[in-house]
Structures are given as C-alpha cells and as structure tokens.
Design a protein around this motif. Sequence first.
Motif, PDB file in Angstrom:
ATOM      1  N   GLY A  54       0.765  -1.247   0.000  1.00 40.50           N
ATOM      2  CA  GLY A  54       0.000   0.000   0.000  1.00 40.50           C
ATOM      3  C   GLY A  54       0.789   1.286   0.000  1.00 40.50           C
ATOM      4  N   HIS A  55       1.916   1.366   0.709  1.00 37.96           N
ATOM      5  CA  HIS A  55       2.600   2.647   0.842  1.00 37.96           C
ATOM      6  C   HIS A  55       3.702   2.872  -0.193  1.00 37.96           C
ATOM      7  CE1 HIS A  55       4.353  -0.365   3.630  1.00 37.96           C
ATOM      8  NE2 HIS A  55       5.483   0.054   3.106  1.00 37.96           N
ATOM      9  N   ILE A  56       3.965   1.887  -1.049  1.00 38.60           N
ATOM     10  CA  ILE A  56       4.949   2.068  -2.130  1.00 38.60           C
ATOM     11  C   ILE A  56       4.169   2.250  -3.430  1.00 38.60           C
ATOM     12  CG2 ILE A  56       6.883   1.032  -3.381  1.00 38.60           C
ATOM     13  CD1 ILE A  56       7.520  -0.586  -0.905  1.00 38.60           C
ATOM     14  N   PRO A  57       4.439   3.322  -4.203  1.00 36.28           N
ATOM     15  CA  PRO A  57       3.644   3.588  -5.419  1.00 36.28           C
ATOM     16  C   PRO A  57       3.760   2.475  -6.454  1.00 36.28           C
ATOM     17  CG  PRO A  57       5.572   5.025  -5.320  1.00 36.28           C
ATOM     18  CD  PRO A  57       5.477   4.342  -3.984  1.00 36.28           C
ATOM     19  N   VAL A  58       2.618   1.895  -6.831  1.00 38.28           N
ATOM     20  CA  VAL A  58       2.602   0.834  -7.832  1.00 38.28           C
ATOM     21  C   VAL A  58       3.078   1.364  -9.180  1.00 38.28           C
ATOM     22  CG1 VAL A  58       1.157  -0.888  -8.985  1.00 38.28           C
ATOM     23  CG2 VAL A  58       0.697  -0.281  -6.614  1.00 38.28           C
ATOM     24  N   ALA A  59       2.874   2.658  -9.436  1.00 35.10           N
ATOM     25  CA  ALA A  59       3.318   3.264 -10.700  1.00 35.10           C
ATOM     26  C   ALA A  59       4.825   3.147 -10.888  1.00 35.10           C
ATOM     27  CB  ALA A  59       2.901   4.741 -10.744  1.00 35.10           C
ATOM     28  N   GLY A  60       5.555   2.913  -9.778  1.00 36.59           N
ATOM     29  CA  GLY A  60       7.005   2.760  -9.876  1.00 36.59           C
ATOM     30  C   GLY A  60       7.424   1.552 -10.696  1.00 36.59           C
ATOM     31  N   LEU A  61       6.497   0.632 -10.942  1.00 34.47           N
ATOM     32  CA  LEU A  61       6.802  -0.522 -11.798  1.00 34.47           C
ATOM     33  C   LEU A  61       7.249  -0.088 -13.186  1.00 34.47           C
ATOM     34  CD1 LEU A  61       3.866  -2.965 -10.937  1.00 34.47           C
ATOM     35  CD2 LEU A  61       6.289  -3.382 -10.531  1.00 34.47           C
ATOM     36  N   ALA A  62       6.777   1.087 -13.622  1.00 33.43           N
ATOM     37  CA  ALA A  62       7.142   1.582 -14.954  1.00 33.43           C
ATOM     38  C   ALA A  62       8.647   1.768 -15.091  1.00 33.43           C
ATOM     39  CB  ALA A  62       6.418   2.904 -15.229  1.00 33.43           C
ATOM     40  N   LEU A  63       9.342   1.974 -13.966  1.00 37.37           N
ATOM     41  CA  LEU A  63      10.802   2.131 -14.005  1.00 37.37           C
ATOM     42  C   LEU A  63      11.498   0.850 -14.451  1.00 37.37           C
ATOM     43  CD1 LEU A  63      11.313   4.003 -10.600  1.00 37.37           C
ATOM     44  CD2 LEU A  63      11.504   4.996 -12.889  1.00 37.37           C
ATOM     45  N   LEU A  64      10.842  -0.295 -14.218  1.00 41.45           N
ATOM     46  CA  LEU A  64      11.481  -1.585 -14.486  1.00 41.45           C
ATOM     47  C   LEU A  64      11.123  -2.176 -15.839  1.00 41.45           C
ATOM     48  CD1 LEU A  64      10.871  -3.204 -10.981  1.00 41.45           C
ATOM     49  CD2 LEU A  64      12.927  -2.026 -11.770  1.00 41.45           C
ATOM     50  N   LEU A  65      10.146  -1.557 -16.531  1.00 39.33           N
ATOM     51  CA  LEU A  65       9.673  -2.146 -17.784  1.00 39.33           C
ATOM     52  C   LEU A  65      10.793  -2.350 -18.797  1.00 39.33           C
ATOM     53  CD1 LEU A  65       6.216  -0.438 -18.444  1.00 39.33           C
ATOM     54  CD2 LEU A  65       6.661  -2.851 -18.001  1.00 39.33           C
ATOM     55  N   GLY A  66      11.704  -1.390 -18.887  1.00 39.51           N
ATOM     56  CA  GLY A  66      12.743  -1.451 -19.918  1.00 39.51           C
ATOM     57  C   GLY A  66      13.777  -2.525 -19.693  1.00 39.51           C
ATOM     58  N   ILE A  67      13.995  -2.898 -18.426  1.00 38.14           N
ATOM     59  CA  ILE A  67      15.072  -3.862 -18.146  1.00 38.14           C
ATOM     60  C   ILE A  67      14.568  -5.195 -17.607  1.00 38.14           C
ATOM     61  CG2 ILE A  67      16.760  -2.032 -17.700  1.00 38.14           C
ATOM     62  CD1 ILE A  67      16.383  -2.734 -14.681  1.00 38.14           C
ATOM     63  N   ASP A  68      13.264  -5.303 -17.350  1.00 36.49           N
ATOM     64  CA  ASP A  68      12.760  -6.547 -16.757  1.00 36.49           C
ATOM     65  C   ASP A  68      13.067  -7.747 -17.644  1.00 36.49           C
ATOM     66  OD1 ASP A  68      10.949  -7.850 -14.633  1.00 36.49           O
ATOM     67  OD2 ASP A  68      10.034  -8.489 -16.527  1.00 36.49           O
ATOM     68  N   ARG A  69      12.992  -7.558 -18.956  1.00 39.32           N
ATOM     69  CA  ARG A  69      13.251  -8.674 -19.882  1.00 39.32           C
ATOM     70  C   ARG A  69      14.689  -9.159 -19.763  1.00 39.32           C
ATOM     71  NH1 ARG A  69      13.792 -12.460 -22.461  1.00 39.32           N
ATOM     72  NH2 ARG A  69      12.686 -13.222 -24.274  1.00 39.32           N
ATOM     73  N   PHE A  70      15.630  -8.227 -19.493  1.00 34.46           N
ATOM     74  CA  PHE A  70      17.023  -8.618 -19.367  1.00 34.46           C
ATOM     75  C   PHE A  70      17.296  -9.264 -18.003  1.00 34.46           C
ATOM     76  CE2 PHE A  70      17.194  -5.334 -22.633  1.00 34.46           C
ATOM     77  CZ  PHE A  70      18.020  -5.924 -23.568  1.00 34.46           C
ATOM     78  N   MET A  71      16.517  -8.881 -16.993  1.00 29.65           N
ATOM     79  CA  MET A  71      16.696  -9.475 -15.673  1.00 29.65           C
ATOM     80  C   MET A  71      16.063 -10.860 -15.584  1.00 29.65           C
ATOM     81  SD  MET A  71      16.010  -6.050 -13.407  1.00 29.65           S
ATOM     82  CE  MET A  71      16.539  -6.677 -11.836  1.00 29.65           C
ATOM     83  N   SER A  72      15.167 -11.163 -16.506  1.00 28.65           N
ATOM     84  CA  SER A  72      14.484 -12.462 -16.453  1.00 28.65           C
ATOM     85  C   SER A  72      15.453 -13.620 -16.665  1.00 28.65           C
ATOM     86  CB  SER A  72      13.369 -12.509 -17.502  1.00 28.65           C
ATOM     87  OG  SER A  72      13.891 -12.439 -18.811  1.00 28.65           O
ATOM     88  N   GLU A  73      16.546 -13.388 -17.411  1.00 28.01           N
ATOM     89  CA  GLU A  73      17.535 -14.454 -17.606  1.00 28.01           C
ATOM     90  C   GLU A  73      18.142 -14.890 -16.282  1.00 28.01           C
ATOM     91  OE1 GLU A  73      17.442 -11.834 -19.614  1.00 28.01           O
ATOM     92  OE2 GLU A  73      17.592 -12.504 -21.710  1.00 28.01           O
ATOM     93  N   ALA A  74      18.553 -13.895 -15.463  1.00 30.55           N
ATOM     94  CA  ALA A  74      19.168 -14.225 -14.175  1.00 30.55           C
ATOM     95  C   ALA A  74      18.156 -14.893 -13.251  1.00 30.55           C
ATOM     96  CB  ALA A  74      19.732 -12.960 -13.521  1.00 30.55           C
TER      97      ALA A  74
END
Length: 437
Positions: A361-381
């Motif tokens: 609740g107290h952490i902005p869910v919109a902050g997920l947008a920061l990870l969109l660009g690199i999430d695909r590269f982190m999925s390998e690890a």
Amino acid sequence: MKRLVHSLYLQVLVAVALGALLGVLNPSLGAAMKPLGDGFIKLVKMLIAPIVFTTVVTGIAKMGDLRRVGRIGLKGIVYFEILTTFALAIGLLVAKILRPGAGMNVDPAALDASAIASYTSSGRALNTTEFLLNIIPKDVADAFARGDILQVLLFSILFGMALAAFKAEGSLVLRFFDELSHVLFRIVAIVMRLAPLGAFGAMAFTVGKYGIRSLLSLGELMATFYATSLLFVLIVLGLVMHWAGLSILRFLRYIREEILIVLGTSSSESALPLLMRKMERLGCPESVVGLLVPMGYSFNLDGTSIYLTLATLFIAQATNTPITLGQELEILAVLLLTSKGAAAVTGGGFITLAATLSAVGHIPVAGLALLLGIDRFMSEARAITNLIGNGVATVAVSRWEGELDPERARRVLAGVAEVEEEEYAEGHVEAVPAVPE
C-alpha cells in the motif's frame, strides 16, 4: 570445428552471441527473429506435461511405499520454504545496503501508469487462495492441454498412488509408462538439436526489441541483481551442495547446457525435461526427481524471490518513499505468500511484484514503470537461478532421504560418465537416453 558440431553447449553459446550481435547491429531484423525462440519453447513445453506424468507415475509406482511419497513431498516443501525465505531476505538486505535506487528522485505522478495497467490488474487478481484452488484441474484433459505443471503433477501423484496399490497386477501398465518415458526423452534429445536456433532467435529479439540503452539507464540495479544472484548460488546453494558432499562449481558445469538454453530463451521451463534427466543420471531417485523438479517450478523460485524484494525496495528508494523496519518485515511476509503464485501466470515475476505493492500500500505501484525497460534482461538471471535452485533442491532432498551416493555423484560431475553418453549417442549403448552434448 568437430567439437562445435557435436557440442550442444558450444552451439548454444555461439548462437546466443550471434543473436545479441544481430540485435545490436540490426534491431528490426533481430526483433523479427522472435518466432524462432517462441517455436523452440513451444516444442519443449509440448513435452513437459507427458514427461512429468510418466516420470512421477513410474517413480511412485516403483517405490510402492505411499508414506514415503508423502515424506518426500513434505521434505521438499520444508526445503523450498527455507531457501525462498533466505532468498527474499538476501534481496531485502542487499537493497538496504547498496541502495541501487537512491538518488533517482523519481516523481510517481510523472510515471506512465497506463504502461503497467495489464500487470496491476492481473496483480490484484492474484492471491494465495486462488493459486491453491488452481492446482485442482477442472478436468484432466484441460490440465494436459494447457501444460499446467502443478495440475498435471497432482493428477500424476494420484495416478501413481493408485497404480502402486495394484502391486503386481499393475506391472503391465507400469512397463508401458516406463517405456513411454524413454520414448519421450528420445524426442527431447531430437528437439534439443534446435536449441541453438531457439536461443539465437530469442536473444536477437530481446536485444533488438529493448536495446542496450535500457541496460545502461538502470545498470546499477541490474548489476546488483546479477551479483546477488551469483553470490546466492555460490554461497547459499554452495553450502547446500557441500552438505550433500558435492561441489557447486562442478554441478554448474554439469548443467551448463541447461543454463545456456535458459540464458538464450529466458524460460526455465525450456530446460525442465533436460534437468530431470540430468538429476536421474546424477543418482537422484526417479521418485524424488519426478516430485521435486515440477514442484520446484512453482514453489522454489530463488531467483524470482531475490528479484521481488530487491525491486520492491528499489522502487521505494527511487521514489523517495520512506520504509520502516516494520514495513520491511511486512513486505517479507507478503512476499512469502505472493511469490508462490509467480509461476502461475505469464510474466509472473512482474505481476507478483504488482500484487505485492498493491498489498503493502505505501509504495507507489506506478514505480513498476521504471522496471519495464530492463525486466526482460533481468528475467535471464531469475530463470537461471531458479533452474540451479531446483537442481540443488533435488540433490538435497535425495541426500536427506539417504538415497544419494555422493561418491557416484562426484564421479558423474567429474565427467566419468561422458564416455557412456557419447557411446549412447552413437547407438552403441541401449541404456537410459542421454541428452546430447
């Protein structure tokens, strides 16, 4: 050159490098290679449900002792809970110490919330009760058609227990499934010849679609996550393997083909059939392999657990959201529940992160947008760490059951069995099918 032709490991390694190079030099052409990766993953997933079914059924039926089946399952769940808790705590601790999001000063109101709408809506629907109920299929055919591992596993356990109850009368059915299992693994060996092509297409698409720039913009977070995952494998899983009397480094070399396939495809499921066969060749009982490996793909997600706590605190730090010790413990408690559903849906890690932020609740869910660009590269690890963790879990429970011969396993890890595998590939040995090198 001759070694390259016969070595799956080297072929996949070269394919991954060429795919990344194509993605950098010609992004549009690289992105167009996506069907190659998707096609290979679909071929492997086509075999997962029947392989899990035949392996679990034959393992339980041969074992005969149904109490032992329950004991193995209970030990597996205990092990999974301990290790995933460790992984969650380590991700939280690393994020607190290194603070990869500090100094970004991101305004949550300025982030594009629409870009993550599909994840947040799925995240709100994700809860533990629905996940547990989803283990029960509406019908068996649907479970096999959709390739739902946990649903297939549940039916396989029930089928194996029923077959074991017939004892001698069920031997004909048991022999049928045993032979069918060998045929399925021979098909896996054929499909794996396409692994370099699949890895090339998947890597070319990833680099071509998302680009190298996205790596540089959030490089500190990526470096932190990769380093944390590596240390978890070498130290935490290394200690588990040491307790089992084996070397983690030799084990990593033993499953190097599977690691590279996961690296290229970003899917740990693409190596599930290979991992099961490798664990059996290492000396783990078929019954333990059949139960633990499929279960681990939903309950033992070490890499995903590290990512979830690390990413949660990264978003809080990047958006200057203060987090108290009590709130950190709350995040840990929530993730102990929500992380178990990470494998139940496509993009599970990201959706589970959305569910966690919504629950806290107290952490902005919109902050997920920061990870969109690199999430695909982190999925390998994430996928590689999950793969290694499931292999180590199978070894640990086999050792816990007293059914692992450490000396024999050390000989396999040292490469003593490689000659037999090569002979089988040439058609000289009529033994259990081996995955081609």
